[in-house]
Motif scaffolding. Structure first.
Motif, short mmCIF file in Angstrom:
data_model
loop_
_atom_site.label_atom_id
_atom_site.label_comp_id
_atom_site.label_asym_id
_atom_site.label_seq_id
_atom_site.Cartn_x
_atom_site.Cartn_y
_atom_site.Cartn_z
N TYR A 29 41.93 48.85 31.39
CA TYR A 29 40.76 49.71 31.65
C TYR A 29 40.11 49.39 32.99
O TYR A 29 38.92 49.16 33.10
N ASN A 30 40.96 49.41 34.05
CA ASN A 30 40.48 49.24 35.41
C ASN A 30 41.08 50.34 36.28
O ASN A 30 41.46 51.40 35.75
N ALA A 31 41.17 50.12 37.55
CA ALA A 31 41.74 51.10 38.48
C ALA A 31 42.83 50.44 39.32
O ALA A 31 42.93 50.67 40.52
N ILE A 32 43.67 49.65 38.67
CA ILE A 32 44.77 48.96 39.35
C ILE A 32 45.96 49.90 39.38
O ILE A 32 46.75 49.98 38.43
N THR A 33 46.11 50.67 40.44
CA THR A 33 47.14 51.71 40.52
C THR A 33 48.50 51.18 40.97
O THR A 33 49.51 51.83 40.73
N ARG A 34 48.52 50.03 41.62
CA ARG A 34 49.77 49.47 42.14
C ARG A 34 49.84 47.99 41.77
O ARG A 34 48.86 47.25 41.91
N LEU A 35 51.03 47.59 41.30
CA LEU A 35 51.25 46.18 40.97
C LEU A 35 52.28 45.63 41.95
O LEU A 35 53.48 45.84 41.81
N HIS A 36 51.77 44.91 42.97
CA HIS A 36 52.63 44.39 44.03
C HIS A 36 53.27 43.08 43.59
O HIS A 36 52.87 42.46 42.59
N ALA A 37 54.21 42.62 44.40
CA ALA A 37 54.90 41.37 44.10
C ALA A 37 53.98 40.18 44.25
O ALA A 37 54.13 39.17 43.56
N GLU A 38 52.97 40.26 45.15
CA GLU A 38 52.10 39.11 45.44
C GLU A 38 50.80 39.16 44.65
O GLU A 38 49.81 38.56 45.06
N TRP A 39 50.79 39.86 43.50
CA TRP A 39 49.54 39.90 42.74
C TRP A 39 49.15 38.52 42.22
O TRP A 39 47.98 38.26 41.96
N THR A 40 50.06 37.64 42.08
CA THR A 40 49.77 36.23 41.80
C THR A 40 50.62 35.37 42.73
O THR A 40 51.82 35.63 42.90
N THR A 41 50.00 34.36 43.31
CA THR A 41 50.68 33.51 44.29
C THR A 41 51.17 32.21 43.68
O THR A 41 51.83 31.43 44.35
N VAL A 42 50.82 31.97 42.43
CA VAL A 42 51.28 30.75 41.76
C VAL A 42 52.02 31.16 40.50
O VAL A 42 51.82 32.25 39.95
N GLU A 43 52.87 30.29 40.05
CA GLU A 43 53.66 30.58 38.85
C GLU A 43 52.83 30.26 37.61
O GLU A 43 52.40 29.11 37.41
N LEU A 44 52.64 31.25 36.80
CA LEU A 44 51.87 31.09 35.57
C LEU A 44 52.83 30.86 34.41
O LEU A 44 53.25 31.79 33.71
N THR A 45 53.19 29.61 34.20
CA THR A 45 54.22 29.28 33.21
C THR A 45 53.72 29.38 31.78
O THR A 45 54.54 29.45 30.86
N LYS A 46 52.40 29.38 31.58
CA LYS A 46 51.85 29.45 30.23
C LYS A 46 51.46 30.87 29.82
O LYS A 46 51.06 31.09 28.68
N LEU A 47 51.56 31.81 30.75
CA LEU A 47 51.15 33.18 30.45
C LEU A 47 52.19 33.84 29.54
O LEU A 47 53.36 33.98 29.91
N HIS A 48 51.78 34.30 28.34
CA HIS A 48 52.70 34.97 27.42
C HIS A 48 52.24 36.36 27.04
O HIS A 48 53.03 37.16 26.53
N ASN A 49 50.98 36.73 27.27
CA ASN A 49 50.49 38.09 27.01
C ASN A 49 49.87 38.65 28.29
O ASN A 49 48.93 38.06 28.82
#
Length: 510
Positions: A84-104
């Motif tokens: 429920y935002n206005a994020i129209t594009r998901l680029h490759a650099e949306w995160t600069t660190v590896e989120l190894t614990k992210l599952h959802n």
């Protein structure tokens, strides 16, 4: 006296270190640990009080009017909600660190229309990805390949019309895929078909799309645990009895896909009006499709028979009972045995193997009972072929005999004496073509000079009861007496075998 200052004149006290050098050394010692901790500092600079809401390892940035995902997410983030935002594009650099614990990862309701093929390189441990209610139009080649641990993928309510055949390659652990409410016009058979399907996929939802044709024969061959979770209702299918038969079988088996959305399976009747009707009504009001019943299995003597316990869920413990409610156990003396995959095998079928076989399937979430009725034909498969060949040969022989009889009766030319006069005597009775056994005076006078006489005898005059020769035929006796008075000798009575058929080419000689 002036000169160069001596060491005593120096402003720096003897035996004391320089002040600047000591400060520099202390600064280096302080900054060195900070540089080692720099990734942690940059990854934890997210202001959870203003930008998002942080609750332990959950970061909720929902409904924050964001145009991009906040950077510097905590490295311990397990659930990220940016819906429920206005994020129209998901680029490759949306995160600069590896989120190894992210599952959802929740990105629904953003109007997103572009996703980079490298957008998931730093979140390879995601198991649940929600991209629903966006504006995606196509799924590119190997888009989700980095998500090797993904189990649930939500893509419903987008504008997807093109799906590359390799878009879901690499998703070996994917169990549920939701593609409903899009503009898909081709059923993605490769996702469920043998040898190309995703190994763990048990739910595929392509309902409310633009699919017009279903690969019905391929769908019938699928295991029951896939059919149970295959949803394709609310598509513009053409009405067809094959479609009805398939869904009716699924309804008999109590598949969730046929039970839960029975009223939502519709089709379009042939004709210019394009009338939409319920598929399950095709057997009554519209196309008169035959009513579907549970199928029985037929076999022949001495054949190998394998019964499949096709359950609605995968990896269930299966046991069997044979006719007579006898449990099949390892090492039993029965001809049937349970295979490692849960199927029942009978090596050489016998007549007593006919009957109802029962499979009991059990798991932690479901108990299911399946019944298979087996009918054994009382002949071997090869013997049935020989019987069929013999019957066919006999039939051909009978037909040939009938044809020959008809040719003999209706096509053999009649060469009876006096046949040339028959044209002028067509008004006579139906026996006019048969010459009387008693000659007229004119015939006697004409044939007086002949030493041998030819007489055509009506078989009716020679037959008595039951077709036997009548020994008391009065006319025959009178004829013999007449011949004896004329000095021609007594005429012998003919036997039954010497009488030819009416109008025969060979006259009877007396």
């Amino acid at each position: 006296m002036t000169g160069a200052p001596t060491s005593r004149d120096s402003t720096t006290p003897v035996g004391k270190p320089l002040l600047g050098s000591s400060c520099i050394s202390r600064s280096i010692l302080i900054l060195l640990p900070l540089t080692l901790l720099l990734p942690w500092v940059t990854a934890s600079t997210l202001n959870c009080h203003k930008t998002c809401i942080c609750a332990s390892n959950i970061v909720s940035c929902s409904k924050m009017n964001l145009t991009k995902i906040p950077t510097s997410l905590p490295i311990y983030t397990a659930v990220l909600d940016a819906s429920y935002n206005a994020i129209t594009r998901l680029h490759a650099e949306w995160t600069t660190v590896e989120l190894t614990k992210l599952h959802n990862l929740l990105l629904s309701h953003n109007g997103m229309y572009f996703i980079s093929t490298e957008a998931f390189l730093y979140v390879t441990h995601v198991r649940y990805l929600d991209l629903s209610s966006n504006s995606l139009r196509q799924l590119d080649e190997s888009m989700f390949e980095p998500l090797a641990r993904l189990e649930v993928l939500l893509l419903y309510k987008n504008r997807i019309s093109q799906i590359d055949r390799t878009a879901f390659s690499g998703l070996s652990k994917l169990q549920k895929l939701y593609l409903s409410q899009n503009q898909v016009s081709r059923f993605p058979l490769e996702l469920v078909k043998e040898k190309t399907r995703l190994e763990r996929l048990s739910l595929l939802d392509v309902s409310s799309n633009k699919v017009k044709i279903l690969p019905i024969q391929e769908l019938k061959a699928l295991p029951a645990w896939i059919k149970n979770g295959l949803y394709f209702h609310d598509n513009p299918f053409a009405c067809d009895c094959n479609l009805y038969n398939m869904l009716a079988h699924w309804h008999i088996r109590r598949f969730s896909s046929a039970i839960d959305f029975k009223d939502d399976y519709t089709c379009i009747l042939p004709g210019p009006q394009k009338t939409m009707v319920a598929v399950f009504d095709l057997n009554r009001d519209y196309m008169n499709c035959s009513t579907v019943k549970a199928e029985d299995q037929e076999t022949h003597l001495e054949q190998k028979l394998i019964l499949n316990c096709d359950t609605r869920h995968r990896d269930m413990n299966k046991t069997w009972t044979i006719p007579g409610n006898v449990l099949v156990t390892p090492g039993s003396n029965h001809s049937a045995k349970v295979l490692s995959d849960g199927r029942l095998e009978i090596v050489s079928v016998q007549p007593e193997d006919s009957g109802i076989y029962t499979c009991f399937a059990m798991s932690a979430v479901l108990n299911e009972t399946l019944y298979v009725t087996v009918k054994v034909h009382n002949f071997t498969l090869n013997g049935s072929n020989e019987t069929l060949n013999t019957a066919y040969t006999t039939l051909v022989g009978c037909l040939a005999s009938v044809i020959l009889v008809l040719i003999y009766l209706y096509l053999t030319p009649c060469r009876c004496p006096g046949h040339s006069k028959a044209k002028s005597q067509q008004e006579d009775s139906i026996h006019s073509s048969v010459l009387s056994a008693t000659p007229s005076h004119e015939d006697l006078g004409t044939k007086a000079g002949l030493s041998r006489h030819v007489a055509f005898i009506d078989p009716k005059d020679l037959q008595g009861q039951n077709g036997k020769l009548n020994p008391d035929a009065e006319e025959d006796l009178e004829y013999q007496e007449r011949d004896s008075r004329r000095g021609r000798g007594q005429r012998k009575k003919s036997d039954a075998e010497s009488i030819s058929s009416v109008c025969s080419d060979t006259p009877i000689v007396v």
